[in-house]
Motif scaffolding. Structure first.
Motif, PDB file in Angstrom:
ATOM      1  N   LYS A  53       0.694  -1.857  -0.049  1.00  0.00           N
ATOM      2  CA  LYS A  53      -0.349  -0.047   0.121  1.00  0.00           C
ATOM      3  C   LYS A  53       0.651   0.979  -0.108  1.00  0.00           C
ATOM      4  O   LYS A  53       0.355   2.040  -1.054  1.00  0.00           O
ATOM      5  CB  LYS A  53      -0.750   0.274   1.274  1.00  0.00           C
ATOM      6  CG  LYS A  53      -1.825   1.462   1.174  1.00  0.00           C
ATOM      7  CD  LYS A  53      -3.375   0.984   2.002  1.00  0.00           C
ATOM      8  CE  LYS A  53      -4.272   0.693   1.401  1.00  0.00           C
ATOM      9  NZ  LYS A  53      -6.305   1.111   3.096  1.00  0.00           N
ATOM     10  N   PHE A  54       2.021   1.072   0.673  1.00  0.00           N
ATOM     11  CA  PHE A  54       2.419   2.852   0.976  1.00  0.00           C
ATOM     12  C   PHE A  54       3.502   2.476  -0.886  1.00  0.00           C
ATOM     13  O   PHE A  54       3.463   3.382  -1.249  1.00  0.00           O
ATOM     14  CB  PHE A  54       3.757   2.488   1.669  1.00  0.00           C
ATOM     15  CG  PHE A  54       5.406   3.291   2.087  1.00  0.00           C
ATOM     16  CD1 PHE A  54       4.400   5.272   2.728  1.00  0.00           C
ATOM     17  CD2 PHE A  54       5.903   3.735   1.537  1.00  0.00           C
ATOM     18  CE1 PHE A  54       5.561   6.030   2.704  1.00  0.00           C
ATOM     19  CE2 PHE A  54       6.916   4.587   1.827  1.00  0.00           C
ATOM     20  CZ  PHE A  54       6.512   5.666   2.172  1.00  0.00           C
ATOM     21  N   GLY A  55       3.701   1.413  -1.572  1.00  0.00           N
ATOM     22  CA  GLY A  55       4.982   1.512  -2.412  1.00  0.00           C
ATOM     23  C   GLY A  55       3.670   1.520  -3.253  1.00  0.00           C
ATOM     24  O   GLY A  55       4.944   2.899  -4.224  1.00  0.00           O
ATOM     25  N   LEU A  56       2.451   1.489  -3.756  1.00  0.00           N
ATOM     26  CA  LEU A  56       1.528   1.815  -5.091  1.00  0.00           C
ATOM     27  C   LEU A  56       1.539   3.366  -4.490  1.00  0.00           C
ATOM     28  O   LEU A  56       1.514   3.733  -6.035  1.00  0.00           O
ATOM     29  CB  LEU A  56       0.835   0.888  -4.355  1.00  0.00           C
ATOM     30  CG  LEU A  56       0.182   1.641  -5.953  1.00  0.00           C
ATOM     31  CD1 LEU A  56       0.739   1.055  -7.449  1.00  0.00           C
ATOM     32  CD2 LEU A  56      -0.936   0.149  -5.700  1.00  0.00           C
ATOM     33  N   SER A  57       1.086   3.977  -3.283  1.00  0.00           N
ATOM     34  CA  SER A  57       0.973   5.078  -3.154  1.00  0.00           C
ATOM     35  C   SER A  57       1.893   6.241  -3.644  1.00  0.00           C
ATOM     36  O   SER A  57       1.814   7.040  -3.967  1.00  0.00           O
ATOM     37  CB  SER A  57       0.254   4.732  -1.666  1.00  0.00           C
ATOM     38  OG  SER A  57      -0.848   4.934  -1.270  1.00  0.00           O
ATOM     39  N   LEU A  58       3.543   5.925  -2.956  1.00  0.00           N
ATOM     40  CA  LEU A  58       4.523   6.235  -3.138  1.00  0.00           C
ATOM     41  C   LEU A  58       4.568   6.380  -4.908  1.00  0.00           C
ATOM     42  O   LEU A  58       4.691   7.172  -5.800  1.00  0.00           O
ATOM     43  CB  LEU A  58       5.295   5.742  -2.295  1.00  0.00           C
ATOM     44  CG  LEU A  58       7.045   6.711  -2.822  1.00  0.00           C
ATOM     45  CD1 LEU A  58       6.370   8.217  -2.405  1.00  0.00           C
ATOM     46  CD2 LEU A  58       8.274   5.634  -2.142  1.00  0.00           C
ATOM     47  N   LEU A  59       4.042   5.292  -5.464  1.00  0.00           N
ATOM     48  CA  LEU A  59       4.666   5.605  -7.024  1.00  0.00           C
ATOM     49  C   LEU A  59       3.763   5.995  -7.865  1.00  0.00           C
ATOM     50  O   LEU A  59       3.801   7.484  -8.644  1.00  0.00           O
ATOM     51  CB  LEU A  59       4.646   4.243  -6.800  1.00  0.00           C
ATOM     52  CG  LEU A  59       5.009   3.436  -8.432  1.00  0.00           C
ATOM     53  CD1 LEU A  59       6.509   3.933  -9.112  1.00  0.00           C
ATOM     54  CD2 LEU A  59       4.291   2.425  -9.404  1.00  0.00           C
ATOM     55  N   TYR A  60       2.243   6.387  -7.170  1.00  0.00           N
ATOM     56  CA  TYR A  60       0.854   6.979  -7.967  1.00  0.00           C
ATOM     57  C   TYR A  60       1.332   8.388  -7.572  1.00  0.00           C
ATOM     58  O   TYR A  60       1.205   9.800  -8.611  1.00  0.00           O
ATOM     59  CB  TYR A  60       0.100   6.768  -6.942  1.00  0.00           C
ATOM     60  CG  TYR A  60      -0.933   5.505  -7.790  1.00  0.00           C
ATOM     61  CD1 TYR A  60      -0.166   4.576  -9.419  1.00  0.00           C
ATOM     62  CD2 TYR A  60      -2.382   4.905  -7.120  1.00  0.00           C
ATOM     63  CE1 TYR A  60      -0.418   3.241  -9.784  1.00  0.00           C
ATOM     64  CE2 TYR A  60      -2.562   3.532  -7.635  1.00  0.00           C
ATOM     65  CZ  TYR A  60      -2.045   2.681  -8.598  1.00  0.00           C
ATOM     66  OH  TYR A  60      -2.320   1.925  -9.784  1.00  0.00           O
ATOM     67  N   ALA A  61       2.085   8.779  -6.546  1.00  0.00           N
ATOM     68  CA  ALA A  61       2.053  10.280  -6.232  1.00  0.00           C
ATOM     69  C   ALA A  61       3.257  10.474  -7.019  1.00  0.00           C
ATOM     70  O   ALA A  61       3.456  11.889  -7.469  1.00  0.00           O
ATOM     71  CB  ALA A  61       3.063  10.483  -4.312  1.00  0.00           C
TER      72      ALA A  61
END
Length: 143
Positions: A53-61
């Motif tokens: 969840k953190f990795g994907l949220s960071l990538l999207y941001a």
């Protein structure tokens, strides 16, 4: 925070977005390069990011901020190779996002499909949209 990462992530995410929002294009490219090319292969790094969840949220941001910078009309003052790295990263990330199952991110930026439409064929964009929607349960609309 070490007690419950599910509770810590929503608290840490807004300040992280603020930091990302203040990055220059070259700084953003550096962070993306670090995220996608650690000691693991790019494929393995992206797979781990998409399943976290953190990795994907960071990538999207990061991708969302890159799209904002590119479409803002403000001079970017890129370093040599930044645009090539950006384009390569978009293709790598899109390939991975369209092939793996995604976790639900904290936020699905509305400009991601616009970004992918700029670089990718319709079939790949359709697959990306489908994967994003299945992870979030919401329509991934381009804005």
């Amino acid at each position: 925070m070490s007690r419950d990462t599910e509770e810590a992530l929503p608290v840490l995410y807004p300040p992280l977005r603020n930091v990302i929002g203040g990055l220059t294009f070259s700084q953003l490219i550096k962070v993306l390069k670090d995220l996608t090319a650690e000691s693991l292969t790019t494929y393995e790094s992206l797979t781990l990011a998409c399943q976290n969840k953190f990795g994907l949220s960071l990538l999207y941001a990061l991708l969302s901020q890159g799209e904002k910078l590119l479409s803002s009309g403000v001079p970017l003052e890129p370093s040599i190779g930044d645009f090539e790295t950006w384009t390569d990263t978009i293709f790598q990330v899109a390939g991975q996002l369209s092939q793996c199952s995604l976790v639900e991110p904290l936020l699905l930026p509305s400009n991601l499909l616009t970004l992918f439409c700029r670089y990718l064929d319709k079939r790949t964009v359709h697959q990306l949209k489908s994967n994003m929607e299945s992870a979030t349960g919401f329509l991934a609309l381009a804005s």
